[in-house]
Design an enzyme around this catalytic site. Structure first.
Site, PDB file in Angstrom:
ATOM      1  N   GLY A  63      71.038 127.069  -1.413  1.00 30.83           N
ATOM      2  CA  GLY A  63      70.458 128.394  -1.209  1.00 30.83           C
ATOM      3  C   GLY A  63      69.378 128.443  -0.167  1.00 30.83           C
ATOM      4  O   GLY A  63      69.330 129.344   0.674  1.00 30.83           O
ATOM      5  N   ASP A  65      69.003 126.733   2.405  1.00 32.01           N
ATOM      6  CA  ASP A  65      69.510 126.507   3.765  1.00 32.01           C
ATOM      7  C   ASP A  65      70.305 127.691   4.300  1.00 32.01           C
ATOM      8  O   ASP A  65      70.141 128.080   5.469  1.00 32.01           O
ATOM      9  CB  ASP A  65      70.412 125.257   3.790  1.00 32.01           C
ATOM     10  CG  ASP A  65      69.617 123.966   3.602  1.00 32.01           C
ATOM     11  OD1 ASP A  65      68.374 124.029   3.703  1.00 32.01           O
ATOM     12  OD2 ASP A  65      70.237 122.930   3.342  1.00 32.01           O
ATOM     13  N   THR A  66      71.186 128.254   3.483  1.00 39.80           N
ATOM     14  CA  THR A  66      72.178 129.201   4.049  1.00 39.80           C
ATOM     15  C   THR A  66      72.336 130.499   3.275  1.00 39.80           C
ATOM     16  O   THR A  66      73.176 131.324   3.637  1.00 39.80           O
ATOM     17  CB  THR A  66      73.562 128.519   4.121  1.00 39.80           C
ATOM     18  OG1 THR A  66      74.028 128.250   2.793  1.00 39.80           O
ATOM     19  CG2 THR A  66      73.502 127.234   4.927  1.00 39.80           C
ATOM     20  N   GLY A  95      65.868 120.912 -11.025  1.00 35.43           N
ATOM     21  CA  GLY A  95      65.875 119.981 -12.142  1.00 35.43           C
ATOM     22  C   GLY A  95      66.646 120.477 -13.346  1.00 35.43           C
ATOM     23  O   GLY A  95      66.979 119.689 -14.223  1.00 35.43           O
ATOM     24  N   GLU A 129      78.238 120.833  -8.746  1.00 40.39           N
ATOM     25  CA  GLU A 129      79.283 121.759  -8.315  1.00 40.39           C
ATOM     26  C   GLU A 129      80.360 121.010  -7.537  1.00 40.39           C
ATOM     27  O   GLU A 129      81.565 121.168  -7.776  1.00 40.39           O
ATOM     28  CB  GLU A 129      78.692 122.854  -7.418  1.00 40.39           C
ATOM     29  CG  GLU A 129      77.954 123.947  -8.135  1.00 40.39           C
ATOM     30  CD  GLU A 129      77.476 125.037  -7.189  1.00 40.39           C
ATOM     31  OE1 GLU A 129      76.931 126.029  -7.684  1.00 40.39           O
ATOM     32  OE2 GLU A 129      77.646 124.874  -5.955  1.00 40.39           O
TER      33      GLU A 129
END
Length: 1180
Positions: A63, A65-66, A95, A129
């Site tokens: 999140g 970053d992009t 965490g 993920e």
């Protein structure tokens, strides 16, 4: 070479055809018998093994970053293409473990896209993920695409650079679970080697477009590649998936109809839905524009498309239509198929396809889009979804994308014009796209010019699409559409239907057709139409001669009407209908010459609301069917022979003195309205108008003579002579035969000396003679009115008695004799038998000042529910009144000589409330007991009054059918203002306000709330004078509203003495006690002329009423202890030392019974329908 024997050729042909029916194209040529049309076990097993996905794409990304750049742009572009993408917008704190819902979202997606960025490997969330995605790729064959945003792909594959640093930290952190770190590394290496894109130093949107096209190809979406700028569609698709019972999958066959107006997005919705779910089926096809396929070919052309796309069959041209139908029937019965038929225009198109949904394979789905709802109903679809117009937000988004190619346009000047454009389009997607695309890259001046042009001439691309719906209509339905578009938007449904029916257009079927094709809607019984359809209708009327209104079929604007009249005097005309908008006044400075109206020989419909004309009217069209001219400015109608087609003649507020000279033969005339034509002297001779059903002469104050031929109108259902104050006599003729007459209004005929002979009015139901102040006798033939339900002689101050024949009115439900001040015996001179007035529900004898006694036989009026005796000189009530177990309203106010209330009913019948079923406004007519005394000296003891009040209170609560919402009771009180504490257990001083904090809502024995207040008059002038909205009321105050339960009529008599004290008891039923949930502040409020003394309340339970009735039967309630309170009620009390009007100033005031239950609303509507049936006689 010789030819084969014909019989041999036929045998071989049959064998091949049989094989085609039974086998796929790639199967052996060996023929097998056709399978029966039933569901095979293997098909069912195959269906149960197929995975069903909720999402097309899952996006995995870091999140920080992009989220607000690349991933966000990718996500929104996927959505615009109709790809259902999942993007988690609510990441947990660093965490925290990944949620089970997020892992499930990965498993529920067909494709996963991983956006590798610098800090992707730092997040354990992202790595979890990624590991789950790798697992899904291995177990389910999930497709994975990798995107390298700002990192080198080799660094990701080999975990070098920033990725090496990240995994070093994870190794140190997860010393106890190094296997997890290794799994992450293996998954990353595997997924980074998948097909992907290195987007570093490349144009972002070009790369995003490549990614999306690859995704669409992988998903096998047929339409998403072409779709663009889809807004607001995904919620609809999800809703339709539920309707189709896709997830979880229902094995039954289901058929969905998608219906809506042209350009609303039916095909777009169906195509996105098709792309989303088609992978779930063995075979699927989307047949575009079925209507065009039928026009270009036939049913067999569509059938061949279905077979080619679902079964990949070829060489179908050599088969006959019946053979093709057989192939479809048998081959599709064993497969789970999805068939979408777009733009079906006729029921025959579906019938000729020979697709029986019941014979499709288990789990199959059909989707049909159409503009005609009736097709879907006739085909028997399982559900119909009406596609709605875009809401304001989605409409704005779509327009910005088309007009500016951006969600954040830079041109503020053009943006200022956007609301006007959107108002024009009214949420129609096709119109928004066309207009937005046209305005792209144009300046504000061009925008303004285009907008002004649209107001006069709608965009042709849009109207061409909308006109398709119009072109498919039958001729009469087209006429109805044009009438509504030009004249009747916002008008009442029944009014318009009547006009259309008069014009011979059969509106009951025609209007239904227009509704089914989404050309009109009916809201609140009014006609509505999308503005573009309205403009289309007007365009169709004007298009051949745009500047020559005289050559149009319809005229609706004053300026065009003026032009048409001027042109009609000198040339040809085609005008068939003129309806001028009553909301738009004629310019006062101009007077229009009316002679041209005489030249409009084809005119069938004329409705005018203007009278500012010059000249004379010499002629009216012989084709005229409906004529309505409010304020008709001439003294009579012009010559109109032959006038054989006229059905309605409406000239209210006209200057007519005599409608016409001599006799006029108008055989089809059904309605004549000359109401409020104050110059009218006499009615015409009706002998030549035998089909008249409705006559209205209301307010014709100079009317002195009604022609006796009126009695010959066998079809007349409604006759009003209300407020014809100069009418001396009403002679219905010697041979009166008004057998169809159901309503006769004569109220306000102040000079009428006697009633007409009613002998020929055998079906009369409603007779109003109120305010006929000169009326002294009622004709004895009134007894012949066996069907009469309503009779009013209110304010007939010269009436002395009622003829004995009144006994024969066995259907009478309402009898109003109020203010008949000389009337001594309201029931004739004979005693009443048991059947006398046996249906009477309401009897009003208020202020009949000579009535001293009520006969004992009143007890035989077993249906009586309301008895008004206010202002009479009664000394006692008859003992038989106890038999009136349905009596719910008794008004004894100002009965100064009444000495007691011992005779009142104690028991209540379990059936009742018929009054509320016969009068639509009755909900505002309370049930209750009213014993209001004007003077200090009361002949009744307070204790006796309270005993009677509590008895009445208990009997009504016991049978709630006798009231609506609640009821109230008013009785004299002693000066101390005490209220019975043994019952009203919560008591407060004046000025106290209470709020319910908590209560037990689960107790089924809870019935409602009761309140009691005592007040004393301290000033002669007791009017509110702007202080409060009511004299005295129970107030329920919330932050913005104040609801009031009021008693407005008690304190309006200025002649009342100071010191008079009354107790007011109120009951509100449980379903209406919403104040217990809202926390409203409860208090009593009174104007300055009244002094509040004490008030209290009780939460009422079933056991309370049982105990109260037991005590009342003992007739000794003084010594009893308080009735046990089982309410467990928690309240807050505060003393409000303020002017009661100050807290009401800024609040919205609502009557307390504004909340209506469904049962009450249905009852009201049914009663209203009965009233409308009478008031609309001759109209419907």
């Amino acid at each position: 070479m010789g030819s084969k024997d014909p019989s041999e050729k036929a045998r071989v042909w049959r064998s091949k055809f049989k094989a085609l029916l039974c086998c796929p194209r790639s199967s052996s040529a060996t023929a097998t018998p056709p399978p029966p049309p039933q569901h095979s076990a293997c098909s069912s097993t195959h269906q149960s093994n197929r995975r069903v996905y909720k999402h097309d794409v899952f996006l995995s990304f870091r999140g920080t970053d992009t989220r607000n750049n690349f991933t966000d742009h990718l996500y929104h572009n996927l959505i615009r293409k109709g790809v259902f993408a999942f993007k988690d917008n609510e990441r947990l704190q660093k965490g925290e473990p990944i949620s089970a819902q997020l892992l499930q979202a990965i498993r529920d997606s067909r494709v996963s896209i991983i956006v590798f960025s610098r800090d992707y490997a730092v997040s354990t969330w992202c790595l979890d993920e990624m590991a789950t995605i790798a697992q899904c790729k291995k177990e389910f064959g999930q497709t994975v695409f990798s995107i390298f945003y700002d990192v080198d792909p080799s660094d990701v594959r080999k975990q070098r650079g920033v990725y090496e640093d990240a995994f070093a930290l994870h190794t140190e952190r997860f010393q106890q679970d190094l296997g997890k770190v290794e799994r992450w590394k293996r998954a990353m290496t595997d997924l980074a080697n998948s097909a992907g894109w290195d987007v570093r130093d490349k144009p972002e949107f070009a790369e995003i477009d490549k990614i999306i096209q690859k995704v669409i190809k992988k998903l096998d979406h047929r339409f998403s590649g072409c779709a663009d700028d889809l807004v607001g569609i995904q919620p609809c698709v999800k809703e339709l998936e539920q309707v189709l019972k896709i997830n979880p999958k229902d094995e039954d066959v289901r058929v969905l109809g998608i219906w809506g107006m042209g350009g609303v997005g039916k095909t777009t919705l169906a195509s996105v839905l098709y792309d989303k779910i088609s992978y779930m089926f063995d075979a699927h096809c989307f047949i575009e524009d079925v209507n065009r396929s039928y026009r270009d070919g036939s049913a067999i052309a569509v059938q061949r498309q279905i077979l080619r796309r679902t079964l990949d069959e070829r060489d179908l041209e050599k088969y006959s239509p019946s053979e093709i139908a057989g192939i479809i029937r048998y081959r599709l019965s064993s497969k789970e198929v999805l068939i979408v038929l777009d733009n079906v225009d006729e029921m025959e198109q579906l019938e000729q396809l020979a697709i029986n949904p019941k014979l499709l394979g288990r789990g199959s789905r059909m989707i049909i889009t159409t503009r005609d709802e009736h097709i879907l109903k006739s085909y028997g679809v399982d559900a119909i979804h009406k596609v709605s117009l875009l809401n304001s937000r989605d409409a704005s988004d779509l327009f910005l994308r088309k007009a500016f190619k951006s969600d954040r346009p830079s041109s503020s000047t053009c943006m200022e014009l956007t609301p006007s454009i959107l108002e024009y389009a009214q949420g129609l997607p096709f119109a928004i796209k066309v207009v937005g695309s046209f305005l792209y890259n144009r300046n504000a001046y061009q925008w303004r010019d285009y907008l002004e042009r649209l107001k006069k001439h709608p965009d042709k691309k849009v109207t061409d699409v909308l006109q398709i719906s119009f072109d498919t209509l039958q001729t009469e339905d087209k006429e109805i559409f044009l009438h509504i578009a030009c004249f009747f938007i916002g008008e009442r449904e029944e009014y318009v239907k009547r006009i259309l029916d008069v014009c011979g257009l059969h509106p009951h079927i025609g209007i239904q057709v227009l509704k089914e094709r989404s050309l009109i809607t009916i809201k609140n019984q009014e006609f509505h139409m999308h503005d573009m359809f309205q403009e289309l209708g007007k365009k169709l009327v004007r298009e051949r001669y745009p500047e020559e209104p005289a050559l149009w079929s319809r005229v609706w604007l004053y300026s065009d009407f003026e032009s048409a009249l001027m042109s009609a005097e000198t040339g040809t005309n085609n005008v068939k209908a003129i309806v001028l908008d009553q909301k738009k006044e004629m310019p006062e400075s101009r007077q229009l010459r009316i002679e041209g109206l005489s030249k409009l020989r084809d005119l069938k419909l004329l409705i005018l609301y203007h009278k500012n004309f010059l000249g004379s009217l010499d002629f009216l069209s012989p084709n005229l069917q409906y004529l309505a001219w409010h304020g008709y400015p001439f003294a009579s109608l012009p010559s109109f022979q032959p006038y054989s087609r006229l059905v309605e003649l409406n000239l209210p507020y006209s200057n007519v003195k005599r409608l016409w000279e001599g006799n006029k033969n108008i055989p089809h005339l059904e309605k004549m309205d000359l109401s409020y034509s104050k110059d009218l002297i006499e009615t015409p001779n009706f002998e030549w108008n035998p089909n008249l059903k409705r006559l209205d002469f209301t307010g014709c104050t100079n009317l002195t003579h009604v022609h006796p031929s009126i009695g010959l109108l066998k079809q007349l259902g409604y006759l009003s002579l209300q407020n014809c104050s100069s009418l001396l006599n009403l002679n219905l003729g010697d041979n009166c035969n008004l057998s169809a007459l159901r309503v006769l209004r004569l109220s306000g005929c102040t000079k009428l000396g006697k009633t007409p002979d009613f002998t020929g009015l055998s079906n009369l139901e409603y007779l109003d003679l109120g305010y006929c102040t000169n009326l002294s006798t009622v004709h004895e033939s009134i007894g012949a009115l066996a069907m009469l339900k309503f009779l009013s002689l209110s304010n007939c101050r010269n009436i002395v008695d009622i003829p004995n024949e009144v006994n024969n009115m066995i259907s009478l439900q309402t009898l109003d004799l109020s203010y008949c001040e000389l009337l001594m015996s309201p029931f004739g001179q004979i005693s009443m038998p048991s059947s006398y007035l046996g249906c009477l529900i309401s009897l009003d004898l208020g202020y009949c000042k000579l009535i001293e006694t009520i006969p004992d036989s009143i007890g035989d009026m077993s249906c009586l529910e309301r008895l008004h005796l206010e202002g009479t000189v009664l000394r006692r009530l008859p003992g038989t009144i106890k038999k009136l177990s349905r009596l719910a309203y008794l008004n004894l106010a100002s009965c100064h000589y009444l000495q007691g209330l011992h005779e009142l009913p104690f028991d209540s019948a379990p059936s009742g409330g018929r009054y509320f079923q016969t009068v639509s406004a009755s909900r505002n007519h309370r049930s209750g007991l009213y014993v209001v005394e004007h003077y200090r000296r009361c002949r009744m003891k307070f204790f006796d009054c309270m005993l009677a009040a509590l008895s009445w209170f208990a009997r009504l609560i016991e049978q709630p059918c006798h009231f609506r919402c609640g009821f109230d009771i008013v009785i004299p009180a002693n000066k101390s203002g005490r209220i019975p504490g043994w019952y009203f257990n919560h008591q407060f001083k004046a000025g106290s306000a209470v709020r319910v904090v908590d209560y037990d809502d689960a107790d089924d024995n809870w019935l409602g709330f009761s309140f009691c207040v005592t007040s004393q008059r301290v000033l002669y002038d007791c009017n509110p004078h702007g202080q409060l909205p009511r004299h005295l009321y129970l107030s329920f105050e919330s932050e913005h509203t104040e609801e009031y339960f009021d008693m407005p009529w008690i304190w309006t008599e200025d002649r009342w003495y100071r010191g008079v004290t009354h107790a007011w008891i109120i009951y509100i039923s449980r379903v209406h006690c919403h104040f217990v949930k809202t926390g409203a502040r409860i208090r009593f409020k009174a104007c300055k002329g009244l002094k509040l003394q004490k008030w209290g309340f009780r939460m009422v339970f079933k056991q309370d009423i049982e105990e109260l009735k037991r005590r009342l039967k003992s007739k000794d309630i003084k010594k009893h202890s308080p009735i046990f309170d089982s309410s467990r009620l928690v309240i807050e009390t505060e003393y409000v030392d303020e002017d009661p009007s100050s807290s009401s100033e800024s609040k919205i005031m609502l009557p307390y019974n504004w909340l209506v239950t469904d049962e009450e609303e249905n009852e009201k509507m049914e009663a209203k329908a009965k009233e409308d049936d009478l008031s609309n006689l001759g109209l419907i």
